[in-house]
Design a protein around this motif. Structure first.
Motif, PDB file in Angstrom:
ATOM      1  N   ASP A 126     -14.440  11.585 -51.099  1.00 22.67           N
ATOM      2  CA  ASP A 126     -13.314  11.887 -52.011  1.00 22.67           C
ATOM      3  C   ASP A 126     -13.912  13.087 -52.949  1.00 22.67           C
ATOM      4  OD1 ASP A 126     -11.756  10.579 -50.249  1.00 22.67           O
ATOM      5  OD2 ASP A 126     -11.424   8.875 -51.758  1.00 22.67           O
TER       6      ASP A 126
ATOM      7  N   ASP B 225     -15.190  16.483 -51.885  1.00 21.91           N
ATOM      8  CA  ASP B 225     -13.934  17.346 -51.479  1.00 21.91           C
ATOM      9  C   ASP B 225     -13.189  17.915 -52.556  1.00 21.91           C
ATOM     10  OD1 ASP B 225     -14.532  16.767 -48.646  1.00 21.91           O
ATOM     11  OD2 ASP B 225     -13.355  15.177 -48.381  1.00 21.91           O
TER      12      ASP B 225
ATOM     13  N   ARG C 113      -5.870  18.697 -56.034  1.00 24.71           N
ATOM     14  CA  ARG C 113      -6.912  18.502 -54.953  1.00 24.71           C
ATOM     15  C   ARG C 113      -6.904  16.915 -54.589  1.00 24.71           C
ATOM     16  NH1 ARG C 113     -12.150  22.480 -56.348  1.00 24.71           N
ATOM     17  NH2 ARG C 113     -11.125  24.562 -55.615  1.00 24.71           N
TER      18      ARG C 113
ATOM     19  N   THR D  56      -4.162  16.332 -52.451  1.00 22.56           N
ATOM     20  CA  THR D  56      -4.473  16.785 -51.203  1.00 22.56           C
ATOM     21  C   THR D  56      -4.873  15.751 -50.309  1.00 22.56           C
ATOM     22  OG1 THR D  56      -4.254  18.882 -51.775  1.00 22.56           O
ATOM     23  CG2 THR D  56      -5.533  18.583 -49.676  1.00 22.56           C
ATOM     24  N   VAL D  57      -6.208  15.358 -50.980  1.00 25.00           N
ATOM     25  CA  VAL D  57      -7.010  14.102 -50.539  1.00 25.00           C
ATOM     26  C   VAL D  57      -6.323  12.900 -50.155  1.00 25.00           C
ATOM     27  CG1 VAL D  57      -8.885  12.407 -50.711  1.00 25.00           C
ATOM     28  CG2 VAL D  57      -9.282  14.871 -51.359  1.00 25.00           C
TER      29      VAL D  57
ATOM     30  N   SER E 104      -3.155  12.534 -49.748  1.00 23.37           N
ATOM     31  CA  SER E 104      -2.153  12.976 -48.480  1.00 23.37           C
ATOM     32  C   SER E 104      -2.809  13.053 -46.915  1.00 23.37           C
ATOM     33  CB  SER E 104      -1.552  14.260 -48.735  1.00 23.37           C
ATOM     34  OG  SER E 104      -0.784  14.798 -47.732  1.00 23.37           O
ATOM     35  N   SER E 105      -4.084  13.571 -47.242  1.00 22.98           N
ATOM     36  CA  SER E 105      -4.848  13.530 -45.880  1.00 22.98           C
ATOM     37  C   SER E 105      -5.264  12.204 -45.176  1.00 22.98           C
ATOM     38  CB  SER E 105      -6.174  14.320 -46.181  1.00 22.98           C
ATOM     39  OG  SER E 105      -6.931  14.087 -44.935  1.00 22.98           O
ATOM     40  N   ASN E 106      -5.825  11.397 -46.496  1.00 21.41           N
ATOM     41  CA  ASN E 106      -6.077   9.891 -46.088  1.00 21.41           C
ATOM     42  C   ASN E 106      -4.997   9.366 -45.450  1.00 21.41           C
ATOM     43  OD1 ASN E 106      -8.814  10.175 -46.995  1.00 21.41           O
ATOM     44  ND2 ASN E 106      -8.290   9.387 -48.720  1.00 21.41           N
TER      45      ASN E 106
ATOM     46  N   GLN F 193      -2.361  10.449 -44.142  1.00 24.61           N
ATOM     47  CA  GLN F 193      -1.852  11.123 -42.843  1.00 24.61           C
ATOM     48  C   GLN F 193      -2.614  10.685 -41.695  1.00 24.61           C
ATOM     49  OE1 GLN F 193       0.768  13.227 -42.366  1.00 24.61           O
ATOM     50  NE2 GLN F 193       0.208  13.374 -40.070  1.00 24.61           N
ATOM     51  N   VAL F 194      -4.039  10.238 -41.832  1.00 23.43           N
ATOM     52  CA  VAL F 194      -4.609   9.511 -40.795  1.00 23.43           C
ATOM     53  C   VAL F 194      -4.068   8.435 -40.163  1.00 23.43           C
ATOM     54  CG1 VAL F 194      -7.062   8.572 -40.312  1.00 23.43           C
ATOM     55  CG2 VAL F 194      -6.972  10.887 -41.463  1.00 23.43           C
TER      56      VAL F 194
END
Length: 345
Positions: free
Chosen positions: A59, A62, A126, A129-130, A132-134, A136-137
């Motif tokens: 995290d 990124d 950011r 964003t991280v 949200s990405s986690n 989404q998975v």
């Protein structure tokens, strides 16, 4: 990167100097090392990010757009200074601000950062964003496996044994039960004879469709499910006397925040029940089943519940050891209570 206003004008729960003086053992050498560790731009940015919750090395790389070795070096210095703590899970490690005086100092410094500073503001974007990405998975996994969710749980200890323990430890009667991460609504079905009304919360439309169909087939009109975020619970859920989180925490980016939200909606004396895996080393669950965390220890959950204003009241372990030949996982059942009353018998 700028601090917000002059330090002398910023409100303090306790003076900065007093916080520094009791950091470590109070020696000049240790105080100097602690301040040096915090007094570097990247490390201060890391402290700011960790003030918002636990983060993994991935995290942080990124968000900060720096190499893993460089981030690890910064984290090592912050660890040695007592400003942060590390929790290992298999090959991953999660970092958070220390619960000790070093963490108090870090929070004092972070509170003085200017939120409008371009660097800090970019880091927060950011971070979102991280997150949200986690999320989404996990959401994609839930959507793909909604109809087979119960069968996936066969990886762990016997459901009948777990559910019998849950029923035995739960209050005999409940006005309002809230099931966070309700999934297939099995928990709403399990406790249906104990509650007057119940609400299940989930983010996945596929899961909610499955859950509604299940409740309808069972004729459970006192229960409902709705789409929502367990990290941002609405005020209409306040007043629950029983909140359950069944096999949910290991999917979450910030389990501590979810526990805070659960504790926050409970009435005084209300019960929180958490069912999840005990610590294990099955790394394939991260990639194959979107697990964010490889189980939880009693000490870990006790700390999070205490930080949220509750107290751990019970811990039960069910199932085979994590290294059993058939790879079945041990499951923990933890109960917590909000201060100010007694859970109804």
């Amino acid at each position: 990167m700028a601090f917000a206003d002059d330090l002398s004008d910023a409100p303090l729960n306790e003076p900065v100097l007093a916080t520094v003086l009791i950091a470590q053992d109070g020696s000049l050498t240790n105080l100097t090392q602690t301040l040096k560790a915090a007094g570097e731009e990247t490390r201060l940015r890391i402290l700011s990010l960790l003030a918002a919750g636990e983060r993994s090395v991935k995290d942080l790389t990124d968000i900060l757009s720096q190499s893993q070795p460089r981030i690890s070096r910064h984290l090592k210095l912050l660890l040695e200074a007592g400003l942060i703590e590390r929790h290992r899970e298999g090959t991953w490690a999660f970092f958070r601000l220390s619960d000790g005086q070093g963490g108090s100092l870090a929070r004092s410094l972070v509170s003085r950062l200017d939120a409008n500073d371009p660097v800090i503001a970019r880091d927060r974007v950011r971070l979102d964003t991280v997150r949200s990405s986690n999320g989404q998975v996990a959401a994609e996994y839930f959507a793909e496996h909604a109809a087979e969710w119960d069968s996936i749980r066969s990886l762990h200890a016997d459901d009948a044994e777990i559910e019998a323990a849950m029923l035995a430890l739960a209050p005999a009667s409940m006005d309002l039960m809230v099931d966070l991460g309700t999934g297939t609504a099995r928990m709403l079905e399990l406790f249906s004879r104990k509650y007057r009304r119940a609400i299940g919360i989930d983010q996945s439309p596929d899961m909610l469709a499955y859950a509604r169909n299940r409740l309808d087939r069972a004729g459970l009109s006192a229960a409902q499910v709705r789409r929502g975020d367990m990290l941002d619970l609405g005020s209409e859920l306040r007043g629950a006397d029983f909140v359950v989180m069944h096999q949910v925490l290991h999917f979450l980016d910030d389990p501590a925040a979810a526990i805070r939200g659960a504790i926050d909606i409970l009435v005084p004396g209300g019960m929180l029940m958490i069912v999840d895996f005990k610590p294990h080393e099955l790394e394939f669950l991260r990639t194959e089943q979107a697990h964010r965390r490889l189980g939880f220890s009693t000490a870990q959950l006790s700390g999070w519940i205490s930080e949220a204003g509750g107290k751990l009241t019970g811990s039960v372990s069910i199932g085979a050891p994590a290294r059993s030949p058939d790879r079945r996982l041990s499951v923990g059942l933890w109960t917590g209570q909000v201060a100010g009353g007694e859970v109804r018998p």
